[in-house]
Design a protein around this motif. Structure first.
Motif, PDB file in Angstrom:
ATOM      1  N   MET A   1       0.833  -1.194   0.000  1.00 16.21           N
ATOM      2  CA  MET A   1       0.000   0.000   0.000  1.00 16.21           C
ATOM      3  C   MET A   1       0.873   1.252   0.000  1.00 16.21           C
ATOM      4  O   MET A   1       1.960   1.241   0.544  1.00 16.21           O
ATOM      5  CB  MET A   1      -0.903   0.035   1.226  1.00 16.21           C
ATOM      6  N   ALA A   2       0.337   2.305  -0.567  1.00 13.04           N
ATOM      7  CA  ALA A   2       1.061   3.576  -0.582  1.00 13.04           C
ATOM      8  C   ALA A   2       1.172   4.074   0.846  1.00 13.04           C
ATOM      9  O   ALA A   2       0.221   4.007   1.608  1.00 13.04           O
ATOM     10  CB  ALA A   2       0.317   4.586  -1.443  1.00 13.04           C
ATOM     11  N   GLN A   3       2.363   4.556   1.189  1.00 11.79           N
ATOM     12  CA  GLN A   3       2.553   4.938   2.571  1.00 11.79           C
ATOM     13  C   GLN A   3       2.590   6.431   2.842  1.00 11.79           C
ATOM     14  O   GLN A   3       2.453   6.845   3.969  1.00 11.79           O
ATOM     15  CB  GLN A   3       3.848   4.321   3.095  1.00 11.79           C
ATOM     16  N   ASN A   4       2.789   7.262   1.811  1.00 12.06           N
ATOM     17  CA  ASN A   4       2.811   8.677   2.128  1.00 12.06           C
ATOM     18  C   ASN A   4       1.874   9.464   1.242  1.00 12.06           C
ATOM     19  O   ASN A   4       1.345   8.966   0.266  1.00 12.06           O
ATOM     20  CB  ASN A   4       4.250   9.232   2.079  1.00 12.06           C
ATOM     21  N   ARG A   5       1.663  10.710   1.599  1.00 14.85           N
ATOM     22  CA  ARG A   5       0.647  11.537   0.955  1.00 14.85           C
ATOM     23  C   ARG A   5       0.940  11.823  -0.514  1.00 14.85           C
ATOM     24  O   ARG A   5       0.022  12.015  -1.281  1.00 14.85           O
ATOM     25  CB  ARG A   5       0.465  12.838   1.732  1.00 14.85           C
ATOM     26  N   LYS A   6       2.187  11.854  -0.930  1.00 14.90           N
ATOM     27  CA  LYS A   6       2.458  12.179  -2.331  1.00 14.90           C
ATOM     28  C   LYS A   6       1.932  11.093  -3.265  1.00 14.90           C
ATOM     29  O   LYS A   6       1.761  11.323  -4.441  1.00 14.90           O
ATOM     30  CB  LYS A   6       3.937  12.469  -2.567  1.00 14.90           C
ATOM     31  N   TYR A  22      -2.703  -2.450  -4.034  1.00 10.95           N
ATOM     32  CA  TYR A  22      -1.885  -1.885  -5.105  1.00 10.95           C
ATOM     33  C   TYR A  22      -0.498  -1.598  -4.567  1.00 10.95           C
ATOM     34  O   TYR A  22      -0.299  -1.481  -3.361  1.00 10.95           O
ATOM     35  CB  TYR A  22      -2.507  -0.604  -5.673  1.00 10.95           C
ATOM     36  N   GLU A  23       0.431  -1.500  -5.484  1.00 10.27           N
ATOM     37  CA  GLU A  23       1.805  -1.154  -5.130  1.00 10.27           C
ATOM     38  C   GLU A  23       2.223   0.013  -6.016  1.00 10.27           C
ATOM     39  O   GLU A  23       1.975   0.017  -7.217  1.00 10.27           O
ATOM     40  CB  GLU A  23       2.729  -2.342  -5.379  1.00 10.27           C
ATOM     41  N   ILE A  24       2.842   1.009  -5.402  1.00 11.06           N
ATOM     42  CA  ILE A  24       3.296   2.193  -6.132  1.00 11.06           C
ATOM     43  C   ILE A  24       4.703   1.973  -6.679  1.00 11.06           C
ATOM     44  O   ILE A  24       5.566   1.428  -5.986  1.00 11.06           O
ATOM     45  CB  ILE A  24       3.287   3.437  -5.210  1.00 11.06           C
ATOM     46  N   HIS A  25       4.897   2.386  -7.929  1.00 10.95           N
ATOM     47  CA  HIS A  25       6.217   2.390  -8.562  1.00 10.95           C
ATOM     48  C   HIS A  25       6.483   3.818  -9.036  1.00 10.95           C
ATOM     49  O   HIS A  25       5.625   4.420  -9.686  1.00 10.95           O
ATOM     50  CB  HIS A  25       6.267   1.459  -9.780  1.00 10.95           C
ATOM     51  N   ARG A  41      10.971   0.878 -18.139  1.00  8.53           N
ATOM     52  CA  ARG A  41      12.397   0.575 -17.944  1.00  8.53           C
ATOM     53  C   ARG A  41      12.926   1.254 -16.682  1.00  8.53           C
ATOM     54  O   ARG A  41      13.659   0.657 -15.906  1.00  8.53           O
ATOM     55  CB  ARG A  41      13.195   1.020 -19.163  1.00  8.53           C
ATOM     56  N   SER A  42      12.574   2.534 -16.506  1.00  6.33           N
ATOM     57  CA  SER A  42      13.053   3.298 -15.352  1.00  6.33           C
ATOM     58  C   SER A  42      12.590   2.673 -14.042  1.00  6.33           C
ATOM     59  O   SER A  42      13.325   2.659 -13.059  1.00  6.33           O
ATOM     60  CB  SER A  42      12.566   4.748 -15.449  1.00  6.33           C
ATOM     61  N   ALA A  43      11.365   2.162 -14.033  1.00  8.42           N
ATOM     62  CA  ALA A  43      10.814   1.554 -12.817  1.00  8.42           C
ATOM     63  C   ALA A  43      11.200   0.082 -12.687  1.00  8.42           C
ATOM     64  O   ALA A  43      10.889  -0.553 -11.674  1.00  8.42           O
ATOM     65  CB  ALA A  43       9.294   1.700 -12.811  1.00  8.42           C
ATOM     66  N   GLY A  44      11.862  -0.481 -13.714  1.00  6.28           N
ATOM     67  CA  GLY A  44      12.275  -1.881 -13.658  1.00  6.28           C
ATOM     68  C   GLY A  44      11.125  -2.858 -13.789  1.00  6.28           C
ATOM     69  O   GLY A  44      11.159  -3.956 -13.226  1.00  6.28           O
ATOM     70  N   ILE A  45      10.110  -2.487 -14.555  1.00 11.60           N
ATOM     71  CA  ILE A  45       8.923  -3.329 -14.725  1.00 11.60           C
ATOM     72  C   ILE A  45       8.908  -3.876 -16.157  1.00 11.60           C
ATOM     73  O   ILE A  45       9.137  -3.116 -17.104  1.00 11.60           O
ATOM     74  CB  ILE A  45       7.641  -2.502 -14.484  1.00 11.60           C
ATOM     75  N   PRO A  46       8.627  -5.158 -16.343  1.00  9.87           N
ATOM     76  CA  PRO A  46       8.536  -5.693 -17.705  1.00  9.87           C
ATOM     77  C   PRO A  46       7.491  -4.915 -18.507  1.00  9.87           C
ATOM     78  O   PRO A  46       6.366  -4.708 -18.037  1.00  9.87           O
ATOM     79  CB  PRO A  46       8.089  -7.143 -17.505  1.00  9.87           C
ATOM     80  N   GLU A  47       7.864  -4.488 -19.716  1.00  7.90           N
ATOM     81  CA  GLU A  47       6.984  -3.607 -20.483  1.00  7.90           C
ATOM     82  C   GLU A  47       5.631  -4.224 -20.808  1.00  7.90           C
ATOM     83  O   GLU A  47       4.646  -3.500 -20.950  1.00  7.90           O
ATOM     84  CB  GLU A  47       7.667  -3.105 -21.751  1.00  7.90           C
ATOM     85  N   GLU A  48       5.556  -5.549 -20.917  1.00  6.68           N
ATOM     86  CA  GLU A  48       4.267  -6.162 -21.243  1.00  6.68           C
ATOM     87  C   GLU A  48       3.240  -6.011 -20.119  1.00  6.68           C
ATOM     88  O   GLU A  48       2.042  -6.182 -20.329  1.00  6.68           O
ATOM     89  CB  GLU A  48       4.421  -7.637 -21.631  1.00  6.68           C
ATOM     90  N   LYS A  49       3.698  -5.659 -18.904  1.00  4.56           N
ATOM     91  CA  LYS A  49       2.787  -5.439 -17.773  1.00  4.56           C
ATOM     92  C   LYS A  49       2.315  -3.995 -17.669  1.00  4.56           C
ATOM     93  O   LYS A  49       1.376  -3.697 -16.937  1.00  4.56           O
ATOM     94  CB  LYS A  49       3.494  -5.800 -16.456  1.00  4.56           C
ATOM     95  N   GLY A 138       5.109  10.344 -13.098  1.00  6.91           N
ATOM     96  CA  GLY A 138       6.177   9.821 -12.268  1.00  6.91           C
ATOM     97  C   GLY A 138       5.746   8.744 -11.298  1.00  6.91           C
ATOM     98  O   GLY A 138       6.571   8.165 -10.593  1.00  6.91           O
ATOM     99  N   ILE A 139       4.448   8.459 -11.256  1.00 11.27           N
ATOM    100  CA  ILE A 139       3.933   7.457 -10.320  1.00 11.27           C
ATOM    101  C   ILE A 139       3.000   6.501 -11.059  1.00 11.27           C
ATOM    102  O   ILE A 139       2.054   6.923 -11.710  1.00 11.27           O
ATOM    103  CB  ILE A 139       3.177   8.101  -9.141  1.00 11.27           C
ATOM    104  N   GLN A 140       3.309   5.207 -10.936  1.00 10.49           N
ATOM    105  CA  GLN A 140       2.450   4.173 -11.496  1.00 10.49           C
ATOM    106  C   GLN A 140       1.975   3.278 -10.370  1.00 10.49           C
ATOM    107  O   GLN A 140       2.586   3.231  -9.307  1.00 10.49           O
ATOM    108  CB  GLN A 140       3.229   3.335 -12.516  1.00 10.49           C
TER     109      GLN A 140
END
Length: 161
Positions: A1-6, A22-25, A41-49, A138-140
């Motif tokens: 879960m997201a932990q801060n207000r931003k 959910y998980e924030i990247h 790529r910047s977040a290190g997530i496979p592009e197909e996801k 900047g946030i996914q």
């Protein structure tokens, strides 16, 4: 879960209200606009996801939302057929904020100003989780695919070439 207000975007609040985990990247946007592939790529997530959110308008003047993999192109004929439209087009970028409440690069299929009919590309059907914009550049957010479909009241459809 997201932990801060931003990270407490409308999309995140909706997911929490619906009890969908959910998980924030985060990804780096210091160099200016970042496209979906670069964000993955910047977040290190496979592009197909990672799925981008596209907003369209049909001949009926009704708006529609499609979420498709960042490495794919939307097939407008398939989208029109899915939504029962004769013709469908991307909305002009200048209208995005007015229609959705989101800005380019931060448009999420969850939490728009109004509820629009939404479809997610059928390639998501085989993914346990899917990554979409959390509603801010900047946030996914990574969510269970079934949770995204429920939160966005979306259907699966063949939308890409």
């Amino acid at each position: 879960m997201a932990q801060n207000r931003k990270h407490k975007t409308n999309a995140a609040r909706i997911m929490e209200a619906k009890g969908i985990p959910y998980e924030i990247h985060e990804y780096d946007v210091s160099g200016g606009f970042v496209d979906g592939l670069s964000a993955a790529r910047s977040a290190g997530i496979p592009e197909e996801k990672v799925f981008k959110t596209l907003v369209l308008q049909g001949a009926s003047r009704e708006y529609f939302v499609c979420a498709i993999p960042v490495g794919k192109e939307l097939d407008l004929k398939k989208a029109a057929r899915h939504f029962g439209e004769k013709k469908i087009e991307m909305i002009p970028m200048r209208d995005l904020t007015k229609v959705t409440g989101y800005i380019k690069g931060g448009c999420s299929p969850i939490g728009m100003k109004k509820k629009f009919r939404t479809a997610v590309d059928q390639s998501a059907e085989h993914l346990e989780t899917i990554v979409v914009s959390a509603g801010k550049v900047g946030i996914q957010m990574e969510v269970p695919t079934s949770g995204l479909l429920r939160a966005a009241e979306a259907s699966l459809a063949d939308l890409t070439d």
